[in-house]
Scaffold this active site. Structure first.
Site, PDB file in Angstrom:
ATOM      1  N   ARG A  11      -5.770 -25.524 -29.343  1.00  0.00           N
ATOM      2  CA  ARG A  11      -5.217 -26.841 -29.689  1.00  0.00           C
ATOM      3  C   ARG A  11      -6.208 -27.680 -30.488  1.00  0.00           C
ATOM      4  O   ARG A  11      -5.818 -28.604 -31.192  1.00  0.00           O
ATOM      5  CB  ARG A  11      -4.828 -27.586 -28.403  1.00  0.00           C
ATOM      6  CG  ARG A  11      -3.422 -27.211 -27.973  1.00  0.00           C
ATOM      7  CD  ARG A  11      -3.002 -28.002 -26.796  1.00  0.00           C
ATOM      8  NE  ARG A  11      -3.978 -27.856 -25.715  1.00  0.00           N
ATOM      9  CZ  ARG A  11      -3.808 -28.320 -24.495  1.00  0.00           C
ATOM     10  NH1 ARG A  11      -2.723 -28.990 -24.190  1.00  0.00           N
ATOM     11  NH2 ARG A  11      -4.722 -28.142 -23.551  1.00  0.00           N
ATOM     12  N   LYS A  71      -5.064 -12.387 -15.978  1.00  0.00           N
ATOM     13  CA  LYS A  71      -4.849 -12.795 -14.588  1.00  0.00           C
ATOM     14  C   LYS A  71      -5.217 -14.268 -14.411  1.00  0.00           C
ATOM     15  O   LYS A  71      -6.125 -14.716 -15.105  1.00  0.00           O
ATOM     16  CB  LYS A  71      -5.644 -11.870 -13.680  1.00  0.00           C
ATOM     17  CG  LYS A  71      -6.757 -12.541 -12.904  1.00  0.00           C
ATOM     18  CD  LYS A  71      -7.428 -11.692 -11.933  1.00  0.00           C
ATOM     19  CE  LYS A  71      -7.777 -12.473 -10.702  1.00  0.00           C
ATOM     20  NZ  LYS A  71      -8.758 -13.555 -10.861  1.00  0.00           N
ATOM     21  N   HIS A 100      -9.362  -6.859 -14.583  1.00  0.00           N
ATOM     22  CA  HIS A 100     -10.557  -6.269 -15.205  1.00  0.00           C
ATOM     23  C   HIS A 100     -11.262  -5.265 -14.283  1.00  0.00           C
ATOM     24  O   HIS A 100     -12.063  -4.461 -14.746  1.00  0.00           O
ATOM     25  CB  HIS A 100     -11.510  -7.349 -15.734  1.00  0.00           C
ATOM     26  CG  HIS A 100     -12.353  -8.025 -14.696  1.00  0.00           C
ATOM     27  ND1 HIS A 100     -11.906  -9.082 -13.953  1.00  0.00           N
ATOM     28  CD2 HIS A 100     -13.618  -7.793 -14.272  1.00  0.00           C
ATOM     29  CE1 HIS A 100     -12.856  -9.472 -13.127  1.00  0.00           C
ATOM     30  NE2 HIS A 100     -13.916  -8.705 -13.296  1.00  0.00           N
ATOM     31  N   LYS A 144     -13.551  -1.161 -14.803  1.00  0.00           N
ATOM     32  CA  LYS A 144     -14.918  -0.866 -14.360  1.00  0.00           C
ATOM     33  C   LYS A 144     -15.113   0.638 -14.248  1.00  0.00           C
ATOM     34  O   LYS A 144     -14.251   1.350 -13.741  1.00  0.00           O
ATOM     35  CB  LYS A 144     -15.203  -1.535 -12.999  1.00  0.00           C
ATOM     36  CG  LYS A 144     -15.332  -3.057 -13.104  1.00  0.00           C
ATOM     37  CD  LYS A 144     -15.787  -3.643 -11.789  1.00  0.00           C
ATOM     38  CE  LYS A 144     -15.701  -5.157 -11.795  1.00  0.00           C
ATOM     39  NZ  LYS A 144     -16.841  -5.832 -12.400  1.00  0.00           N
ATOM     40  N   GLU A 194     -19.884 -11.739  -3.689  1.00  0.00           N
ATOM     41  CA  GLU A 194     -20.488 -12.415  -4.843  1.00  0.00           C
ATOM     42  C   GLU A 194     -21.546 -13.380  -4.357  1.00  0.00           C
ATOM     43  O   GLU A 194     -21.365 -14.033  -3.329  1.00  0.00           O
ATOM     44  CB  GLU A 194     -19.437 -13.208  -5.600  1.00  0.00           C
ATOM     45  CG  GLU A 194     -18.366 -12.351  -6.230  1.00  0.00           C
ATOM     46  CD  GLU A 194     -17.416 -13.203  -7.060  1.00  0.00           C
ATOM     47  OE1 GLU A 194     -17.771 -13.523  -8.200  1.00  0.00           O
ATOM     48  OE2 GLU A 194     -16.357 -13.567  -6.550  1.00  0.00           O
ATOM     49  N   ASP A 205      -7.251 -15.347  -5.661  1.00  0.00           N
ATOM     50  CA  ASP A 205      -8.162 -15.072  -6.772  1.00  0.00           C
ATOM     51  C   ASP A 205      -8.655 -13.624  -6.775  1.00  0.00           C
ATOM     52  O   ASP A 205      -8.838 -13.032  -7.847  1.00  0.00           O
ATOM     53  CB  ASP A 205      -9.367 -16.033  -6.673  1.00  0.00           C
ATOM     54  CG  ASP A 205     -10.301 -15.940  -7.863  1.00  0.00           C
ATOM     55  OD1 ASP A 205      -9.793 -15.853  -9.001  1.00  0.00           O
ATOM     56  OD2 ASP A 205     -11.534 -15.961  -7.671  1.00  0.00           O
ATOM     57  N   HIS A 263      -7.675  -7.736  -7.530  1.00  0.00           N
ATOM     58  CA  HIS A 263      -8.766  -6.756  -7.569  1.00  0.00           C
ATOM     59  C   HIS A 263      -8.810  -5.866  -6.309  1.00  0.00           C
ATOM     60  O   HIS A 263      -8.881  -4.650  -6.402  1.00  0.00           O
ATOM     61  CB  HIS A 263     -10.118  -7.461  -7.713  1.00  0.00           C
ATOM     62  CG  HIS A 263     -10.202  -8.385  -8.887  1.00  0.00           C
ATOM     63  ND1 HIS A 263      -9.567  -8.132 -10.082  1.00  0.00           N
ATOM     64  CD2 HIS A 263     -10.843  -9.567  -9.068  1.00  0.00           C
ATOM     65  CE1 HIS A 263      -9.827  -9.116 -10.937  1.00  0.00           C
ATOM     66  NE2 HIS A 263     -10.585 -10.004 -10.340  1.00  0.00           N
ATOM     67  N   LYS A 296     -17.438 -15.800  -1.891  1.00  0.00           N
ATOM     68  CA  LYS A 296     -18.416 -16.403  -2.802  1.00  0.00           C
ATOM     69  C   LYS A 296     -19.628 -16.813  -1.986  1.00  0.00           C
ATOM     70  O   LYS A 296     -19.521 -17.063  -0.783  1.00  0.00           O
ATOM     71  CB  LYS A 296     -17.822 -17.658  -3.443  1.00  0.00           C
ATOM     72  CG  LYS A 296     -16.542 -17.391  -4.209  1.00  0.00           C
ATOM     73  CD  LYS A 296     -16.768 -17.503  -5.678  1.00  0.00           C
ATOM     74  CE  LYS A 296     -15.533 -17.225  -6.482  1.00  0.00           C
ATOM     75  NZ  LYS A 296     -15.774 -16.326  -7.599  1.00  0.00           N
TER      76      LYS A 296
HETATM   77  C1  BG6 Z   1     -12.367 -12.942 -11.366  1.00  0.00           C
HETATM   78  C2  BG6 Z   1     -12.288 -14.074 -10.384  1.00  0.00           C
HETATM   79  O1  BG6 Z   1     -11.117 -12.342 -11.529  1.00  0.00           O
HETATM   80  O2  BG6 Z   1     -13.298 -11.973 -10.891  1.00  0.00           O
HETATM   81  C3  BG6 Z   1     -13.644 -14.699 -10.180  1.00  0.00           C
HETATM   82  O3  BG6 Z   1     -11.377 -15.059 -10.865  1.00  0.00           O
HETATM   83  C4  BG6 Z   1     -14.664 -13.648  -9.792  1.00  0.00           C
HETATM   84  O4  BG6 Z   1     -13.602 -15.719  -9.194  1.00  0.00           O
HETATM   85  C5  BG6 Z   1     -14.615 -12.469 -10.754  1.00  0.00           C
HETATM   86  O5  BG6 Z   1     -15.950 -14.240  -9.802  1.00  0.00           O
HETATM   87  C6  BG6 Z   1     -15.491 -11.325 -10.245  1.00  0.00           C
HETATM   88  O6  BG6 Z   1     -15.607 -10.349 -11.237  1.00  0.00           O
HETATM   89  P1  BG6 Z   1     -16.843  -9.344 -11.281  1.00  0.00           P
HETATM   90  O7  BG6 Z   1     -16.522  -8.429 -12.402  1.00  0.00           O
HETATM   91  O8  BG6 Z   1     -18.065 -10.189 -11.514  1.00  0.00           O
HETATM   92  O9  BG6 Z   1     -16.878  -8.670  -9.950  1.00  0.00           O
END
Ligand code: BG6
Length: 488
Positions: free
Chosen positions: A50, A147, A177, A181, A215, A234, A239, A339
């Site tokens: 935008r 996502k 994603h 991996k 994480e 999330d 995942h 987290k």
């Molecule tokens: C994302 C989440 O999809 O994946 C994030 O929205 C998260 O909150 C991330 O930190 C983790 O990805 P990776 O590849 O670092 O494990």
């Protein structure tokens, strides 16, 4: 390393071109593939946003973002790469502003075109509709949905309906994603490229499965999004569910798009629902308080909120789930993700059953059950724990040892970011690593029942210190079953 084959020249249109995902992940991933010769000079990357920007200013922003991530990477190849980049200012909700994009794409109708939606999911339907109304959709076009696709079953299904009125399912690529991996893909190689594991991959031999995605980072700059989302939506809905599918699925007949996805959906359909009656025993919700990660003091989650605000959003979740089918019936899968845990550590662990009878001196040495660990990150590899005889004449002493395989040491290469692989798969038109509509919706139905259960059972948050391995409840959940987490 095998020779890399360039993909056919393409136009890539990134909605959300100025956003965080585009600058931190997508454009660096494209740059790396360009440097390796996989993207040819006749491809185009068109950022759409935008903001009023010209092409030079947009390229300047891209360069600046690259420099923040990895200054060394911005070498002489950036100049030829930047020649591929263009920018179009467009407000997806303003019908009049689509003209510039229409002009930019004129004459390229026969080129392979990918439209990447890296925007808020509420815009997915409007963008698909805008593309359609402006006559931009053609057979060679693919659309990528980043996502999260929705925030529950109903919103996901509405988005899929809206996108589905403009695109066929085989044109839609829904990204998770984790499927890009290297180690996640290696799960397929491990299970289906070896005859060793398949006879053991079942309830008679396996005691339980653990999946940890820990994480050390907090929510960083995404507080607003995260506070509306939480760890279940999330991380688990997408995942962790995908990891469960790859561990639990039956052998597909081939690696083709639908063979793999047909097997994954069967796992999702076999998940035993966890509702109001089970959430207290089968789930733990946590939120971090102030603590220290890697020796640095960090704030608690609530301290980042505005003064006077409080939040019931979970930054940690642990779940005990069951896949209700012949292979897995009665075998618990323990999942946890959070987290601000002690460190970044993602692992799938298969714990086999204890030997039925020990012939060794059990008074002094206990035999530990075998464990197969698949380390997803940061040190990708596999480890098989077995019992061995300790060398020496001092009697028959058993000792646990591990057969250790580090992918980096074995293959001597640093693996590309998962977005690099996924983008290449999109350009090649391979859908196996992307989620089909039914997968996303079935996963949402399962997580929705937990969310509803939390609400109706008023499941409260358990607090954990930043830098720990999560709330006590997550440890008690395994203790009650006479088991324990392999890490933490
Ligand atoms: C994302 C989440 O999809 O994946 C994030 O929205 C998260 O909150 C991330 O930190 C983790 O990805 P990776 O590849 O670092 O494990």
């Amino acid at each position: 390393m095998a020779e890399l084959i360039p993909v056919e020249a393409f136009d890539l249109i990134i909605f959300g071109g100025n956003g965080d995902l585009a600058s931190r992940k997508l454009l660096p991933a494209l740059f790396h593939r360009f440097c390796d010769g996989q993207i040819t000079n006749d491809s185009r990357i068109i950022g759409v946003g935008r903001e009023e920007l010209d092409q030079a200013a947009f390229i300047g922003n891209v360069k600046q973002a690259f420099e923040t991530i990895n200054p060394l990477a911005v070498d002489k190849k950036f100049q030829p790469f930047s020649a591929l980049i263009d920018y179009v200012q467009l407000d997806a909700l303003d019908h009049g502003s689509w003209k510039k994009l229409v002009e930019r794409l004129k004459g390229h109708e026969h080129k392979a075109t990918t439209v990447y939606l890296a925007t808020h999911p509420t815009l997915f339907g409007s963008i698909a509709n805008g593309l359609s109304k402006n006559g931009l959709i053609h057979d060679q076009m693919r659309i990528v949905l980043e996502k999260p696709v929705g925030h529950d079953y109903e919103s996901a299904s509405n988005i899929n309906d809206e996108v589905g009125t403009c695109f066929r399912e085989n044109q839609v690529f829904r990204i998770d994603h984790y499927l890009g991996k290297e180690t996640v893909q290696n799960l397929l190689a491990l299970r289906f490229g070896n005859s060793l594991f398949e006879p053991l991959w079942r309830r008679e031999v396996i005691d339980h499965v653990q999946i940890t995605v820990a994480e050390d980072l907090g929510v960083e700059s995404r507080l607003d999004f995260y506070n509306r989302t939480g760890a279940l939506r999330d991380m688990v809905q997408n995942h962790l569910m995908q990891l469960v599918c790859l561990v639990a699925m039956e052998p597909p007949s081939s690696l083709s798009d639908d063979s793999v996805r047909d097997e994954k959906i069967k796992v999702l359909r076999a998940l035993k629902p966890i509702g109001a009656g089970e959430v207290k025993t089968h789930t733990v919700r946590g939120q971090y308080t102030a603590g220290a990660v890697a020796g640095e003091a960090v704030n608690g989650y609530a301290e980042q909120l505005k003064d006077g605000e409080s939040s019931q959003t979970e930054t940690f979740v642990a779940i005990k789930l069951e896949v209700d089918n012949w292979r897995w019936s009665g075998i618990p899968f323990y999942l946890r993700t959070g987290k601000r845990l002690e460190r970044k550590h993602s692992e799938i662990l298969i714990q086999f059953k204890q030997v039925p009878h020990s012939i060794f001196d059990t008074e002094h040495f206990s035999t530990l059950p075998n464990r197969l660990s698949i380390m997803l990150q940061p040190d990708e590899g596999m480890k098989l724990n077995i019992m061995a005889k300790e060398p020496g004449p001092g009697g028959f002493k058993l000792k646990p040892v591990s057969l250790d395989l580090s992918f980096e040491q074995t293959f001597g290469v640093k693996y590309p970011d998962s977005y690099e692989r996924l983008l290449m798969e999109i350009f090649r038109g391979n859908q196996a690593l992307f989620m089909r509509r039914d997968e996303i919706e079935t996963a949402w139905q399962w997580t929705d029942s937990i969310l509803e259960g939390w609400e109706s059972a008023s499941q409260s948050l358990e607090y954990y210190k930043a830098g720990s391995w999560g709330p006590t409840g997550a440890f008690l959940m395994l203790d009650r079953d006479d088991r324990h987490w392999a890490t933490g």
